[in-house]
Design a protein around this motif. Structure first.
Motif, PDB file in Angstrom:
ATOM      1  N   VAL A  48       6.296 -71.673  42.249  1.00 37.06           N
ATOM      2  CA  VAL A  48       7.131 -71.561  41.046  1.00 37.06           C
ATOM      3  C   VAL A  48       8.467 -72.261  41.267  1.00 37.06           C
ATOM      4  CG1 VAL A  48       6.089 -69.398  40.284  1.00 37.06           C
ATOM      5  CG2 VAL A  48       8.072 -69.341  41.814  1.00 37.06           C
ATOM      6  N   LYS A  69       9.084 -64.054  34.339  1.00 35.85           N
ATOM      7  CA  LYS A  69       7.818 -64.207  33.629  1.00 35.85           C
ATOM      8  C   LYS A  69       6.645 -63.768  34.513  1.00 35.85           C
ATOM      9  CE  LYS A  69       7.714 -67.902  31.180  1.00 35.85           C
ATOM     10  NZ  LYS A  69       7.611 -69.326  30.783  1.00 35.85           N
ATOM     11  N   GLN A  70       6.704 -64.148  35.802  1.00 37.06           N
ATOM     12  CA  GLN A  70       5.659 -63.754  36.749  1.00 37.06           C
ATOM     13  C   GLN A  70       5.667 -62.232  36.947  1.00 37.06           C
ATOM     14  OE1 GLN A  70       3.323 -65.585  38.321  1.00 37.06           O
ATOM     15  NE2 GLN A  70       3.975 -67.562  37.494  1.00 37.06           N
ATOM     16  N   GLU A  72      11.684 -68.025  35.303  1.00 39.03           N
ATOM     17  CA  GLU A  72      10.314 -68.246  35.790  1.00 39.03           C
ATOM     18  C   GLU A  72       9.826 -67.055  36.600  1.00 39.03           C
ATOM     19  OE1 GLU A  72       8.759 -72.138  37.105  1.00 39.03           O
ATOM     20  OE2 GLU A  72      10.838 -72.813  36.929  1.00 39.03           O
ATOM     21  N   ILE A  73      10.713 -66.515  37.427  1.00 36.04           N
ATOM     22  CA  ILE A  73      10.343 -65.362  38.245  1.00 36.04           C
ATOM     23  C   ILE A  73      10.109 -64.144  37.355  1.00 36.04           C
ATOM     24  CG2 ILE A  73      11.006 -63.875  40.167  1.00 36.04           C
ATOM     25  CD1 ILE A  73      10.536 -66.873  40.881  1.00 36.04           C
ATOM     26  N   THR A  77       1.343 -68.459  44.444  1.00 31.26           N
ATOM     27  CA  THR A  77       1.702 -69.204  43.237  1.00 31.26           C
ATOM     28  C   THR A  77       3.010 -69.933  43.501  1.00 31.26           C
ATOM     29  OG1 THR A  77       0.651 -67.514  41.850  1.00 31.26           O
ATOM     30  CG2 THR A  77       2.205 -69.016  40.767  1.00 31.26           C
ATOM     31  N   VAL A  89       8.676 -70.281  46.191  1.00 35.18           N
ATOM     32  CA  VAL A  89       9.744 -70.794  45.336  1.00 35.18           C
ATOM     33  C   VAL A  89      10.180 -72.172  45.824  1.00 35.18           C
ATOM     34  CG1 VAL A  89      12.096 -70.394  44.503  1.00 35.18           C
ATOM     35  CG2 VAL A  89      10.533 -68.457  44.811  1.00 35.18           C
ATOM     36  N   GLU A  90      10.261 -73.109  44.884  1.00 33.89           N
ATOM     37  CA  GLU A  90      10.739 -74.457  45.240  1.00 33.89           C
ATOM     38  C   GLU A  90      12.248 -74.395  45.423  1.00 33.89           C
ATOM     39  OE1 GLU A  90       9.083 -76.534  41.885  1.00 33.89           O
ATOM     40  OE2 GLU A  90       7.377 -77.236  43.070  1.00 33.89           O
ATOM     41  N   LEU A 101       4.974 -65.369  45.671  1.00 29.85           N
ATOM     42  CA  LEU A 101       5.532 -66.494  44.921  1.00 29.85           C
ATOM     43  C   LEU A 101       6.234 -67.437  45.886  1.00 29.85           C
ATOM     44  CD1 LEU A 101       7.022 -64.657  41.800  1.00 29.85           C
ATOM     45  CD2 LEU A 101       4.783 -65.766  42.029  1.00 29.85           C
ATOM     46  N   HIS A 156       9.150 -72.299  49.451  1.00 28.54           N
ATOM     47  CA  HIS A 156       7.923 -73.074  49.601  1.00 28.54           C
ATOM     48  C   HIS A 156       8.055 -74.099  50.729  1.00 28.54           C
ATOM     49  CE1 HIS A 156       4.164 -74.840  48.583  1.00 28.54           C
ATOM     50  NE2 HIS A 156       4.646 -75.926  48.002  1.00 28.54           N
TER      51      HIS A 156
END
Length: 463
Positions: free
Chosen positions: A447, A456-457, A453-454, A445, A190-191, A188, A166
């Motif tokens: 995340v 789940k997506q 977390e990944i 998105t 990603v932080e 996605l 991100h």
């Protein structure tokens, strides 16, 4: 042709199964069981071929009749018909002995298109022929994501999820990914860093039950098809330059962060292409340059640079090179990778280090040097480099001998990195396709950087 794992715990597999497997099920990387050896006569015949004709010949060596030649030809022709230049990857002469290989004439203006246009079509072909589900999962430091999405967007039987760090890619790179509104695409953000994204990808692919349950396929350069596709432009560029220079010593300077692009050159050399020298160029995230020059493979502190696609500390293709460095000894590679996981470093010395330094020269380019190189080439040659290509040019200037013929791989169009180029008060006009991105809404998105977390997506998207 069969494919084996660098860690030796996977039965030899065919081409299609290899590209579907992506990361080997034992956690290693797939490589050809034997590297095809080309005769001088074959190289001479290949010099006369167009780019698609050359690609067909190279792929034919590795596909081994699993795909009928007529089907393979159509895949190749369809893939490279999307490029804006008739030569696909033209070679541009700047000066005596100084060339740039322009790899940015594909749909997303990046070298990744060369491999991913083909791989996208290949996945679509396999999906149709085998009536199988293709769920692509990949990570990007900027260019792979856009190229991969462009290669498969809207294609029946395929869904793709791309992770990117991100706010750590250029604005154009972000827009190329996140303005795509096809239902089969998930972005996605990603932080974290690209290394976080890449680690998640490798760990999810290493979870074999999860990988098989959700039909995960790889689009990153862990997929051997990516490497094979990239070997083609080394052959093509070598032949073009040899015809112009009548030189028998031609070197390549390669900006690289994940070791895939330069490993493709190494593979071409192992096949018999008489490359004189492979120059490895990194930015300040210089784990690969330190390995070549000092024998230490150890991540340092992450540094944000003007060449963000190379802001990588752990190179995913490095293991493939270790396999060949240690004489295709899978046990040694397994031990070294276990050591790296436990201790965070690999150290080599003596004759092994000498072999590395015989295979590569390496140079790490600092941020200001990168920008200075952009300015210098613009003033001297009226030629605008993107920051990654500038790293390759700086390394070439530093390491190539006087009078040596060197080809710098230009990995992206400068319009993709205007933020850096404007720091040297150079203005450019965006290509129409890039300019249009700024008026489109973004779909992504954000995340956190955990596997769960990944997962789940992915479960929601792929179900």
């Amino acid at each position: 042709m069969k494919y084996i794992s660098t860690r030796g715990q996977v039965s030899p597999t065919g081409f299609i199964d290899a590209i579907l497997m992506g990361l080997a099920d034992d956690g290693g990387l797939l490589v050809p069981k034997h590297i095809p050896q080309l005769s001088d006569d074959t190289l001479k015949q290949w010099q006369k071929l167009t780019y698609p004709e050359l690609a067909l010949e190279v792929f034919s060596l590795y596909v081994n009749n699993e795909i009928p030649r007529a089907d393979l030809k159509k895949l190749v022709d369809d893939s490279y018909a999307t490029f804006r230049h008739e030569d696909v990857t033209p070679v541009r002469r700047l000066d005596n002995g100084r060339y740039v290989l322009e790899l940015f004439h594909g749909p997303t203006f990046a070298f990744k298109d060369v491999a991913l246009q083909f791989l996208g079509n290949l996945y679509s072909y396999v999906s149709r022929k085998t009536n199988s589900i293709i769920h692509i999962l990949g990570a990007t430091s900027g260019d792979t994501g856009a190229s991969a999405i462009e290669g498969v967007r809207g294609k029946e039987g395929i869904r793709i999820c791309i992770l990117h760090p991100h706010q750590k890619v250029s604005k154009v790179q972000e827009l190329q990914m996140t303005t795509v509104n096809d239902a089969n695409v998930l972005n996605l953000a990603v932080e974290g860093t690209f290394d976080d994204c890449q680690r998640i990808i490798k760990e999810l692919f290493a979870d074999v039950s999860f990988k098989h349950r959700y039909h995960l396929r790889a689009i990153n350069s862990i997929n051997i098809a990516r490497i094979l596709a990239q070997t083609v432009y080394y052959f093509y560029a070598y032949f073009q330059v040899a015809n112009k220079e009548h030189a028998d010593k031609i070197s390549f300077s390669v900006p690289t962060g994940n070791f895939g692009d330069i490993f493709a050159g190494y593979l071409a050399q192992r096949m018999g292409l008489p490359i004189h020298k492979l120059i490895l160029a990194t930015n300040e995230n210089n784990i690969l340059a330190r390995f070549v020059n000092e024998g230490v493979y150890q991540p340092g502190a992450f540094r944000g640079t003007y060449s963000p696609s190379m802001d990588i500390q752990v190179a995913s293709n490095f293991e493939r090179y270790l396999f060949y460095l240690y004489g295709e000894d899978a046990d040694t590679v397994t031990s070294l990778m276990a050591q790296f996981k436990a201790e965070g470093r690999i150290v080599i010395t003596g004759d092994v280090l000498k072999r590395v330094q015989a295979d590569f020269s390496a140079y790490s380019v600092e941020n200001e040097e990168c920008l200075n190189t952009i300015s210098a080439y613009y003033e001297k040659y009226s030629y605008l480099l993107d920051p990654h290509t500038a790293c390759g040019a700086a390394a070439s200037d530093k390491l190539a001998a006087e009078g040596e013929v060197t080809v710098v791989l230009s990995t992206a169009h400068p319009a993709k990195f205007d933020e850096a180029i404007r720091l040297r008060n150079i203005s450019q006009t965006y290509p129409e396709q890039i300019q249009a991105l700024f008026d489109k809404p973004q779909i992504q998105t954000v995340v956190g950087g955990s596997n769960e977390e990944i997962k789940k997506q992915l479960v929601t998207f792929f179900n």
